[in-house]
Design a protein around this motif. Structure first.
Motif, PDB file in Angstrom:
ATOM      1  N   PHE A  23       0.833  -1.202   0.000  1.00 38.71           N
ATOM      2  CA  PHE A  23       0.000   0.000   0.000  1.00 38.71           C
ATOM      3  C   PHE A  23       0.874   1.260   0.000  1.00 38.71           C
ATOM      4  O   PHE A  23       2.017   1.243   0.438  1.00 38.71           O
ATOM      5  CB  PHE A  23      -0.963  -0.011   1.185  1.00 38.71           C
ATOM      6  N   GLY A  24       0.312   2.354  -0.489  1.00 40.43           N
ATOM      7  CA  GLY A  24       1.064   3.594  -0.536  1.00 40.43           C
ATOM      8  C   GLY A  24       0.332   4.659  -1.325  1.00 40.43           C
ATOM      9  O   GLY A  24      -0.750   4.397  -1.879  1.00 40.43           O
ATOM     10  N   ALA A  73       3.415  12.154  -4.708  1.00 40.34           N
ATOM     11  CA  ALA A  73       4.650  12.944  -4.841  1.00 40.34           C
ATOM     12  C   ALA A  73       5.498  12.525  -6.043  1.00 40.34           C
ATOM     13  O   ALA A  73       6.477  13.187  -6.380  1.00 40.34           O
ATOM     14  CB  ALA A  73       5.479  12.842  -3.560  1.00 40.34           C
ATOM     15  N   LYS A  74       5.149  11.423  -6.685  1.00 35.11           N
ATOM     16  CA  LYS A  74       5.839  11.056  -7.928  1.00 35.11           C
ATOM     17  C   LYS A  74       5.174  11.711  -9.131  1.00 35.11           C
ATOM     18  O   LYS A  74       5.671  11.647 -10.243  1.00 35.11           O
ATOM     19  CB  LYS A  74       5.813   9.540  -8.130  1.00 35.11           C
ATOM     20  N   SER A  91       7.545   9.771   1.029  1.00 32.43           N
ATOM     21  CA  SER A  91       8.331   8.761   0.303  1.00 32.43           C
ATOM     22  C   SER A  91       7.667   8.371  -1.015  1.00 32.43           C
ATOM     23  O   SER A  91       8.333   7.974  -1.951  1.00 32.43           O
ATOM     24  CB  SER A  91       8.525   7.518   1.164  1.00 32.43           C
ATOM     25  N   ALA A  92       6.314   8.435  -1.065  1.00 30.95           N
ATOM     26  CA  ALA A  92       5.561   7.979  -2.241  1.00 30.95           C
ATOM     27  C   ALA A  92       5.836   6.504  -2.534  1.00 30.95           C
ATOM     28  O   ALA A  92       5.617   6.024  -3.647  1.00 30.95           O
ATOM     29  CB  ALA A  92       5.873   8.837  -3.466  1.00 30.95           C
ATOM     30  N   LYS A  93       6.316   5.798  -1.525  1.00 28.57           N
ATOM     31  CA  LYS A  93       6.778   4.421  -1.611  1.00 28.57           C
ATOM     32  C   LYS A  93       5.635   3.444  -1.311  1.00 28.57           C
ATOM     33  O   LYS A  93       4.674   3.820  -0.641  1.00 28.57           O
ATOM     34  CB  LYS A  93       7.824   4.291  -0.499  1.00 28.57           C
ATOM     35  N   LEU A  94       5.781   2.210  -1.781  1.00 26.37           N
ATOM     36  CA  LEU A  94       4.849   1.169  -1.345  1.00 26.37           C
ATOM     37  C   LEU A  94       5.397   0.481  -0.094  1.00 26.37           C
ATOM     38  O   LEU A  94       6.576   0.147  -0.040  1.00 26.37           O
ATOM     39  CB  LEU A  94       4.637   0.141  -2.459  1.00 26.37           C
ATOM     40  N   PHE A  95       4.523   0.279   0.876  1.00 23.64           N
ATOM     41  CA  PHE A  95       4.908  -0.382   2.120  1.00 23.64           C
ATOM     42  C   PHE A  95       4.240  -1.752   2.190  1.00 23.64           C
ATOM     43  O   PHE A  95       3.231  -2.000   1.516  1.00 23.64           O
ATOM     44  CB  PHE A  95       4.492   0.469   3.328  1.00 23.64           C
ATOM     45  N   ASP A  96       4.800  -2.626   3.019  1.00 28.34           N
ATOM     46  CA  ASP A  96       4.224  -3.979   3.125  1.00 28.34           C
ATOM     47  C   ASP A  96       3.390  -4.129   4.399  1.00 28.34           C
ATOM     48  O   ASP A  96       3.204  -3.166   5.154  1.00 28.34           O
ATOM     49  CB  ASP A  96       5.330  -5.035   3.045  1.00 28.34           C
ATOM     50  N   VAL A  97       2.884  -5.318   4.614  1.00 31.42           N
ATOM     51  CA  VAL A  97       1.932  -5.517   5.714  1.00 31.42           C
ATOM     52  C   VAL A  97       2.550  -5.370   7.096  1.00 31.42           C
ATOM     53  O   VAL A  97       1.839  -5.080   8.059  1.00 31.42           O
ATOM     54  CB  VAL A  97       1.237  -6.897   5.610  1.00 31.42           C
ATOM     55  N   GLU A  98       3.848  -5.569   7.179  1.00 32.82           N
ATOM     56  CA  GLU A  98       4.497  -5.411   8.483  1.00 32.82           C
ATOM     57  C   GLU A  98       4.270  -3.974   8.962  1.00 32.82           C
ATOM     58  O   GLU A  98       3.877  -3.738  10.100  1.00 32.82           O
ATOM     59  CB  GLU A  98       5.993  -5.741   8.340  1.00 32.82           C
TER      60      GLU A  98
END
Lengths: 231, 231, 231
Positions: free
Chosen positions: B101-102, B106-107, B135-142
């Motif tokens: 998710f993310g 910003a990209k 960050s506009a990054k994808l993060f994981d479930v953790e």
């Protein structure tokens, strides 16, 4: 030291050749081990002096919060008292496993400044804020991660490279989007009646009207990575 | 698609034969991979268009939030941008381990809508919201579990049965109690001066005055499980 | 029982020979297994009765929150319904691994009181609050720790000594600092327009003006541990 911090933050806020700010301690021992208590006998003896002292610190914290770029606290070792207040004035906190953080005001009979308690409670929640303030104890990174004080905890040897990777990532993103996000989060963290919501709407509007946005759409269509100018 | 979502949510809100709503993606790949960026060049070129677009999305999110039953987001795979906004308009988010998710605004130089940032920060906290947006990054479930975006993370093969178990559990409970809880939480998440607190008090009052309540007391005394009618 | 709790809390609030309050259940089975539902048929039959009942409980919760010392909930076994409301009125919650907590209002058709939902959402977040209320299910300590309901979870055999250690720690700290921290956190958790911010400023001011503060500075310079009198 507080005035120097204020000056540095204000200077950074006005520079247009900057994309990200990293605040870190000098050396390996601490992010900031707190105010110099041996000076309190002089600098904070009376109510008037204490008020002046709090105002000076608050000025520095406000100056950090007003930096319109992402501000990262890169934290190792001790992060104590007014040091936690600096860390909380940043947008993000990346810690290494050596960190010990806490607020020892209750060991000194000091009243920790209400606006700093507000900010603490916003980041770590009311229960953890109560525990930190009432125990005056130092906590470790396990607690920091659990309560949300740490955005991420890294092994000691990986903190530098992790932070510089994240800073590079932020720096490549559209500055106007970051500014809009930061403006919004900052106003949301204020008491409702003091929020300047028009600045949030303006910052979002500036993104739509920017040439960066047009550049990005073009780059997207051509499957290229855009270069953002903040315009 | 946004108008269809608005219509569907409004229809569900008006039906009295419903107890729980589950929103999920079509297929295994994604919950919602975000707005169709290739259309932005047309649909969001100017400020006026962007404003109209945001208003359309906001209408769909409001319609989801206005459903007076528990609304579960059942999330697998990608949950990105406006997809996260949909997920956050639901009451609960159950994820499988495949989720990324993310918010990549910003990209693209886009200003992510301030009300969506507000909601994001309410669910994941200000620090994680800052990290996601900057960050506009994808993060994981953790990360999703740590920051509170996920109510629960399940192994991929267990998500379906878990969600349907929880939906069954919610559906067996007293609808007026669920409605009162939802009304209260919804108003609490609004800025204070826009809260309709009388609707909260009314919803709580309706529980006490209900025949469901009398039925439940009788069933309790007779050690039976009551059947609730929402009356 | 609620009136007795109110009386006890008020008496404790007025004593000056106290530094910390611990609230725990009687015996090993439960912290508080909730209101006596078999009495609801009588005590909460009509709207008026329900309103009176809620007012009585609210009075006890307010009395607990008004205790000007750190209040610890030491929780083992069941912590249910109004029992969770008591736990949430405390500043801190330390749990052992046997705890099962939840709010079964939706199994009884009751409207859980809006101010209690507000407090629940403040401590565990909106999403977990929704899950607790909509499921009416009992959750275990893994959830309690993840959502912030528990400040700490201890093995069953270690809870007593952990809590007494923390209480000793709090009791050795400066009472005026703890009072100022508690006053601030308490007002921050209220809706903004009902906050008494002057009491927060006064409580912080009292610290600076205290002889405890002077004592602590002297002890710090002489590398001694100060003894605080709350003056």
């Amino acid at each position: 030291m507080w005035n120097a911090l204020t000056d540095a933050a204000r200077e950074l806020a006005n520079r247009s050749d900057i994309r990200v700010v990293i605040i870190r301690g000098d050396g390996d021992v601490a992010f900031a081990s707190g105010a110099d208590i041996s000076e309190f006998g002089k600098a904070r003896r009376s109510s008037d002096q204490a008020e002046a002292y709090h105002a000076t610190v608050q000025e520095a914290l406000d100056a950090i919060e007003a930096i319109p770029y992402p501000v990262i606290a890169q934290i190792r070792g001790f992060c104590i008292g007014a040091g936690t207040a600096i860390a909380l004035a940043c947008d993000l906190r990346y810690l290494d496993a050596s960190v010990r953080f806490g607020i020892p005001a209750a060991k000194l009979g000091i009243g920790y400044s209400p606006p700093w308690i507000d900010r603490l409670a916003q980041v770590v929640g009311h229960s953890t804020a109560a525990e930190i303030l009432m125990s005056a104890k130092l906590f470790d990174v396990e607690k920091a991660q659990r309560c949300g004080f740490a955005n991420e905890v890294l092994p000691v040897e990986e903190l530098d490279s992790f932070v510089s990777e994240r800073a590079t990532l932020f720096a490549a993103n559209a500055p106007l989007t970051l500014r809009a996000a930061k403006t919004c989060l900052r106003e949301l963290s204020k008491p409702e009646h003091t929020r300047d919501w028009s600045s949030v709407v303006d910052a979002a509007q500036r993104c739509v009207d920017s040439s960066d946005y047009q550049t990005a759409l073009k780059a997207f269509a051509e499957k290229r990575t855009p270069e953002f100018l903040g315009e």
